[in-house]
Design a protein around this motif. Structure first.
Motif, short mmCIF file in Angstrom:
data_model
loop_
_atom_site.label_atom_id
_atom_site.label_comp_id
_atom_site.label_asym_id
_atom_site.label_seq_id
_atom_site.Cartn_x
_atom_site.Cartn_y
_atom_site.Cartn_z
N CYS A 142 10.70 11.50 -15.53
CA CYS A 142 11.53 10.86 -15.09
C CYS A 142 10.42 9.26 -13.95
CB CYS A 142 12.93 10.87 -14.05
SG CYS A 142 12.34 11.95 -12.28
N SER A 143 10.81 8.61 -13.71
CA SER A 143 10.29 7.72 -13.03
C SER A 143 9.50 8.06 -11.03
CB SER A 143 11.00 5.77 -12.70
OG SER A 143 12.22 6.18 -11.96
N PRO A 144 9.88 7.63 -10.79
CA PRO A 144 9.15 7.76 -9.36
C PRO A 144 9.79 7.47 -8.71
CG PRO A 144 7.13 6.83 -9.90
CD PRO A 144 7.79 6.55 -10.74
N HIS A 153 12.52 10.09 -8.98
CA HIS A 153 12.70 11.63 -8.47
C HIS A 153 13.01 10.71 -6.83
CE1 HIS A 153 10.59 15.26 -8.33
NE2 HIS A 153 9.69 15.13 -7.48
N LEU A 154 12.36 9.57 -6.17
CA LEU A 154 12.82 9.38 -4.92
C LEU A 154 14.20 10.09 -4.43
CD1 LEU A 154 12.11 8.73 -2.19
CD2 LEU A 154 12.66 6.23 -3.06
N ILE A 155 15.09 9.41 -5.19
CA ILE A 155 15.90 8.68 -5.41
C ILE A 155 16.72 10.61 -5.27
CG2 ILE A 155 18.61 8.58 -6.49
CD1 ILE A 155 17.52 6.17 -7.20
N LEU A 156 17.03 11.70 -6.43
CA LEU A 156 16.62 13.04 -6.56
C LEU A 156 16.40 13.78 -5.53
CD1 LEU A 156 15.74 13.93 -10.22
CD2 LEU A 156 17.56 13.13 -9.17
N LEU A 157 15.29 13.50 -4.29
CA LEU A 157 15.09 14.04 -3.37
C LEU A 157 16.39 13.83 -1.36
CD1 LEU A 157 11.04 13.77 -3.00
CD2 LEU A 157 12.10 15.85 -3.97
N ARG A 158 15.91 12.23 -2.37
CA ARG A 158 17.38 11.98 -1.36
C ARG A 158 18.51 12.12 -1.61
NH1 ARG A 158 15.13 5.44 -0.77
NH2 ARG A 158 13.15 6.23 1.24
N MET A 159 18.65 12.64 -2.34
CA MET A 159 20.29 12.88 -2.63
C MET A 159 20.24 14.63 -2.12
SD MET A 159 22.23 11.01 -3.33
CE MET A 159 20.95 9.94 -2.19
N SER A 160 19.45 15.15 -2.96
CA SER A 160 19.20 16.77 -2.69
C SER A 160 19.56 17.13 -1.08
CB SER A 160 18.04 17.51 -3.14
OG SER A 160 17.68 18.75 -2.14
#
Length: 280
Positions: A221-223, A226-233
């Motif tokens: 995925c794009s950076p 990936h940032l959004i995924l980390l924040r949502m986690s």
């Protein structure tokens, strides 16, 4: 180690043959990101110093042995040892004893060689030294003919680059994996920061375009995704295991406005933060 940059000294007996990075062959090498290169036999007393270079230096020992000294480390290169020296690393090179025969390339900071543009020098054994030496000699020999064939030089240059790239493939993978691990470990430790693609790319010495490409290649995925995924986690952890207010969680995850966080969370999970907290 006290580092003193020696002065360049090219004694009698130094023999260099250069790749034809000029005239009608210029475009052939420019396409591959090769600024210059050649093969040389360096006698005792030879010293070549480079102060803060802008390109990456590839060097492969064909016979004899040489020493490369940087501000932090000294490297001894025996036969079949190769080294990648990233830009901006001041160093000097000299034979250890007797003659030192080596192939050298100066590589521009283009995508082909971008993995080697930061960090410390990398040393490894090279399994195709003879093949690469023959290829370099054939390019030089053909280029010096009165009716030199640009097509043949181009084919041989492609072969030269493919040999080098095949030998260093695992270095590239390890380097990129390490850079991405460093980046995302840093990002996860400070999700409140207003991260942007240029900021993330700069933190690991890549261009935004190059970071986007390798993040897609290695993580799928794009950076920014990936940032959004980390924040949502992290948001799920906060909502499941703490009583933090939603507005506080939003700020902890880099959102200026609570509404933006709530919209991003619902888009990611299908639930509002309040609904998700009630499920747990």
């Amino acid at each position: 180690m006290d580092f003193i940059l020696k002065r360049t000294n090219l004694p009698e007996g130094n023999r260099e043959s250069f790749l034809p990075v000029r005239d009608n062959f210029l475009g052939i090498f420019a396409e591959q990101g090769i600024a210059s290169g050649g093969i040389g036999v360096r006698p005792e007393g030879y010293v070549y110093s480079v102060n803060n270079p802008s390109d990456c230096n590839f060097l492969l020992t064909c016979s004899g042995s040489g020493r490369i000294v940087t501000e932090h480390t000294s490297y001894i290169l025996e036969q079949d040892d190769m080294i990648f020296i990233p830009p901006r690393i001041t160093n000097y090179k000299e034979p250890v004893s007797g003659e030192w025969k080596a192939i050298w390339l100066w590589l521009e900071p283009v995508e082909e060689w971008n993995f080697s543009m930061s960090g410390q020098p990398i040393v490894k054994k090279f399994s195709r030294t003879g093949q690469l030496e023959n290829c370099v000699n054939m390019i030089i020999e053909e280029a010096n003919k009165p009716q030199a064939s640009a097509t043949l030089v181009s084919i041989l240059t492609d072969l030269l680059c493919s040999i080098v790239k095949k030998e260093i493939a695992f270095i590239k993978d390890d380097f990129i994996a390490s850079c991405l691990d460093t980046l995302w470990t840093h990002v996860k430790s400070d999700l409140a920061k207003k991260w942007t693609l240029p900021k993330m790319a700069k933190s690991v010495g890549f261009s935004p375009r190059h970071l986007t490409r390798i993040n897609h290649e290695y993580l799928g995925c794009s950076p920014i995704r990936h940032l959004i995924l980390l924040r949502m986690s992290r948001a799920k952890e906060y909502l499941s295991f703490t009583d933090y207010p939603v507005g506080y969680i939003a700020k902890e995850l880099g959102y200026t406005f609570e509404g933006d966080f709530c919209a991003a969370f619902k888009k990611s999970t299908g639930y509002s933060p309040k609904e998700y907290r009630n499920l747990n």
